[in-house]
Design a protein around this motif. Structure first.
Motif, mmCIF file in Angstrom:
data_model
loop_
_atom_site.group_PDB
_atom_site.id
_atom_site.type_symbol
_atom_site.label_atom_id
_atom_site.label_comp_id
_atom_site.label_asym_id
_atom_site.label_seq_id
_atom_site.Cartn_x
_atom_site.Cartn_y
_atom_site.Cartn_z
ATOM 1 N N VAL A 89 25.820 40.254 23.697
ATOM 2 C CA VAL A 89 24.778 40.985 22.977
ATOM 3 C C VAL A 89 23.871 40.040 22.172
ATOM 4 O O VAL A 89 22.641 40.091 22.277
ATOM 5 N N SER A 127 27.571 51.077 30.173
ATOM 6 C CA SER A 127 28.168 50.917 28.847
ATOM 7 C C SER A 127 27.768 52.066 27.934
ATOM 8 O O SER A 127 26.662 52.622 28.047
ATOM 9 N N THR A 129 26.752 51.730 25.214
ATOM 10 C CA THR A 129 25.597 51.254 24.449
ATOM 11 C C THR A 129 24.337 52.061 24.798
ATOM 12 O O THR A 129 23.416 52.143 23.989
ATOM 13 N N TYR A 152 20.514 43.211 26.190
ATOM 14 C CA TYR A 152 21.663 43.433 27.074
ATOM 15 C C TYR A 152 21.861 44.937 27.310
ATOM 16 O O TYR A 152 21.951 45.403 28.442
ATOM 17 N N ASN A 182 35.007 50.677 24.691
ATOM 18 C CA ASN A 182 35.312 49.281 24.320
ATOM 19 C C ASN A 182 36.529 48.748 25.077
ATOM 20 O O ASN A 182 37.670 48.922 24.619
ATOM 21 N N PRO A 183 36.294 48.085 26.210
ATOM 22 C CA PRO A 183 37.427 47.592 26.996
ATOM 23 C C PRO A 183 38.132 46.423 26.304
ATOM 24 O O PRO A 183 37.488 45.463 25.867
ATOM 25 N N ASN A 201 31.931 37.453 20.680
ATOM 26 C CA ASN A 201 31.188 38.475 19.925
ATOM 27 C C ASN A 201 32.092 39.642 19.587
ATOM 28 O O ASN A 201 31.929 40.293 18.581
ATOM 29 N N ASN A 202 33.010 39.920 20.512
ATOM 30 C CA ASN A 202 33.765 41.164 20.423
ATOM 31 C C ASN A 202 35.034 41.009 19.583
ATOM 32 O O ASN A 202 35.582 39.922 19.446
ATOM 33 N N MET A 219 35.907 37.683 10.599
ATOM 34 C CA MET A 219 35.041 38.357 9.632
ATOM 35 C C MET A 219 34.982 39.839 10.016
ATOM 36 O O MET A 219 34.628 40.161 11.160
ATOM 37 N N VAL A 220 35.317 40.702 9.103
ATOM 38 C CA VAL A 220 35.207 42.148 9.351
ATOM 39 C C VAL A 220 33.835 42.576 8.855
ATOM 40 O O VAL A 220 33.540 42.493 7.658
ATOM 41 N N PRO A 232 33.926 50.463 10.965
ATOM 42 C CA PRO A 232 33.434 51.266 12.096
ATOM 43 C C PRO A 232 34.536 51.689 13.068
ATOM 44 O O PRO A 232 35.535 50.981 13.238
ATOM 45 N N TYR A 236 38.626 52.222 21.941
ATOM 46 C CA TYR A 236 39.139 51.078 22.709
ATOM 47 C C TYR A 236 39.906 51.590 23.918
ATOM 48 O O TYR A 236 40.670 52.554 23.812
ATOM 49 N N VAL A 275 38.210 49.299 12.697
ATOM 50 C CA VAL A 275 38.510 47.855 12.785
ATOM 51 C C VAL A 275 39.839 47.576 12.071
ATOM 52 O O VAL A 275 40.677 46.818 12.590
ATOM 53 N N GLY A 300 22.852 46.302 14.063
ATOM 54 C CA GLY A 300 23.014 46.980 15.355
ATOM 55 C C GLY A 300 24.308 47.756 15.488
ATOM 56 O O GLY A 300 24.469 48.522 16.429
ATOM 57 N N ASP A 301 25.271 47.551 14.569
ATOM 58 C CA ASP A 301 26.536 48.288 14.672
ATOM 59 C C ASP A 301 26.341 49.736 14.213
ATOM 60 O O ASP A 301 25.684 49.988 13.204
#
Ligand code: UD1
Length: 344
Positions: A89, A127, A129, A152, A182-183, A201-202, A219-220, A232, A236, A275, A300-301
């Motif tokens: 992304v 996706s 997305t 993306y 979310n795979p 990224n994921n 980092m959360v 968020p 999954y 998370v 973007g989240d």
């Protein structure tokens, strides 16, 4: 006789797991891959798992002539599953043209070759997305799509629109678009799994790479969202469950069971986890503490995404079976096994 399926991007994360499931369900698989974000070592690993080595064609699908040639050789294929695409992304925001070129040129070349060779089935790797920031939850396939935040994501939305137009114009062609949530997770053998290039990224690969010592700290990204613990929520889904859905989609196309020429299905579990839920599950499953810190939001989240899964259940006969703990423990086994033999 076995039915032949072409899998573009078959050496990648979701592609390789799908190849394994196809072989185990008696399909003959031909992989088209440029190895830009994967390794041919995956073919040997697929052989180790299944006892069968899939045919492999190293090819850049942006090259129209080469693509036509390869499809001509394999024009007895019953269907094509298209995984080949860039997927980072953040990189797509930096290099939008690279993403539009790679993901859309290759798609158009593949679709043209399929038409030319009268191959009549196509499965697209899409996706969640494409839903942008959803207006209602859980997200059904009837939810409106929105322009995704990243180039993306936009290639996924545009690809579905291209497919929709093409299917209307070509009565012989049938397509299914599978919208993944979310795979995560990996094959139980620990031989194939997710292998991001560079800094992940994921969330899941970032967690396992932190635990294995490649990254210092997770980092959360924000704990001030309107959710139960402020982090968020995502849906999954185990990659092996996801792979099995592709086999059912191929079956549906090959047996001509489709009700519409272009069908779209969400692939998720229908459960939302935050998370912190993922971190807690990781700590429980591995019996260890993860080094993490709460930081600011990532642009973007969205606060919450989880799927309505009734349509895939009804039409494909598919339900995801694996729990969050199983997903996480398989991701962890893969990471450990891989790092035991590969330094970085
Ligand atoms: C992302 C993409 C999505 C793509 C999907 C592929 C965005 C906005 N969306 O989904 O288009 O299809 O990956 O799997 O990038 N998180 C952290 N720290 C991290 C990484 C992630 O806290 O280091 C959090 C995120 O804020 C998010 C959750 O973990 O809340 C899941 O993130 P991620 O795994 O990147 O997936 P998505 O963003 O849902």
């Amino acid at each position: 006789m076995k039915q032949k399926i072409i899998v573009t991007g078959g050496c990648g994360y979701i592609g390789s797991h799908t190849v394994v499931e196809l072989i185990e369900n008696n399909y003959e698989v031909v992989i088209f891959d440029d190895l830009s974000n994967s390794s041919s070592e995956t073919i040997d690993r697929i052989e180790k798992i299944t006892g069968i080595k899939p045919t492999f064609v190293e090819i850049d699908l942006k090259d129209e002539l080469a693509t036509n040639k390869a499809f001509k050789i394999h024009n007895d294929a019953k269907s094509v599953i298209n995984f080949a695409a860039h997927k980072a992304v953040g990189e797509s925001v930096q290099k939008p043209l690279m993403y539009y070129k790679n993901n859309l040129y290759s798609l158009i070349n593949v679709l043209s070759a399929i038409e030319e060779q009268n191959i009549d089935g196509f499965i697209f790797s899409s996706s969640a997305t494409v839903y942008g920031t959803p207006n209602s939850l859980p997200i059904t396939e009837k939810n409106e799509t929105q322009r995704p935040f990243s180039p993306y994501g936009n290639t996924k939305k545009m690809a579905e629109e291209i497919l929709d137009d093409l299917i209307k114009s070509n009565k012989n062609l049938a397509a299914i678009s599978l919208r993944y949530f979310n795979p995560i997770g990996a094959h139980e053998s620990g031989l194939i799994g997710e292998l991001p290039t560079g800094v992940p990224n994921n969330l899941m690969p970032y967690i396992t790479q932190t635990a294995v010592g490649i990254r210092e700290k997770l980092m959360v990204y924000g704990n001030d969202y309107p959710t139960k613990d402020g982090t968020p929520i995502r849906d999954y889904i185990h990659v092996v469950d996801l792979a099995k859905a592709h086999v059912l989609a191929v079956d549906r196309i090959v047996k001509k069971e489709q009700e519409e020429a272009f069908e779209i299905f969400n692939l998720g579990t229908g459960n939302g986890y935050s998370v912190l839920d993922v971190i807690n599950s990781f700590e429980k499953v591995t019996n260890s503490k993860l080094n993490y810190e709460i930081t600011g939001r990532r642009p973007g989240d969205v606060p919450q995404l989880f799927a309505a899964i009734d349509l895939a259940k009804e039409k494909l006969g598919w339900v995801a079976g694996k729990t969050l703990d199983e997903m996480i423990s398989s991701s962890w086994s893969w990471e450990q096994k891989y790092r035991a033999t590969h330094k970085s």
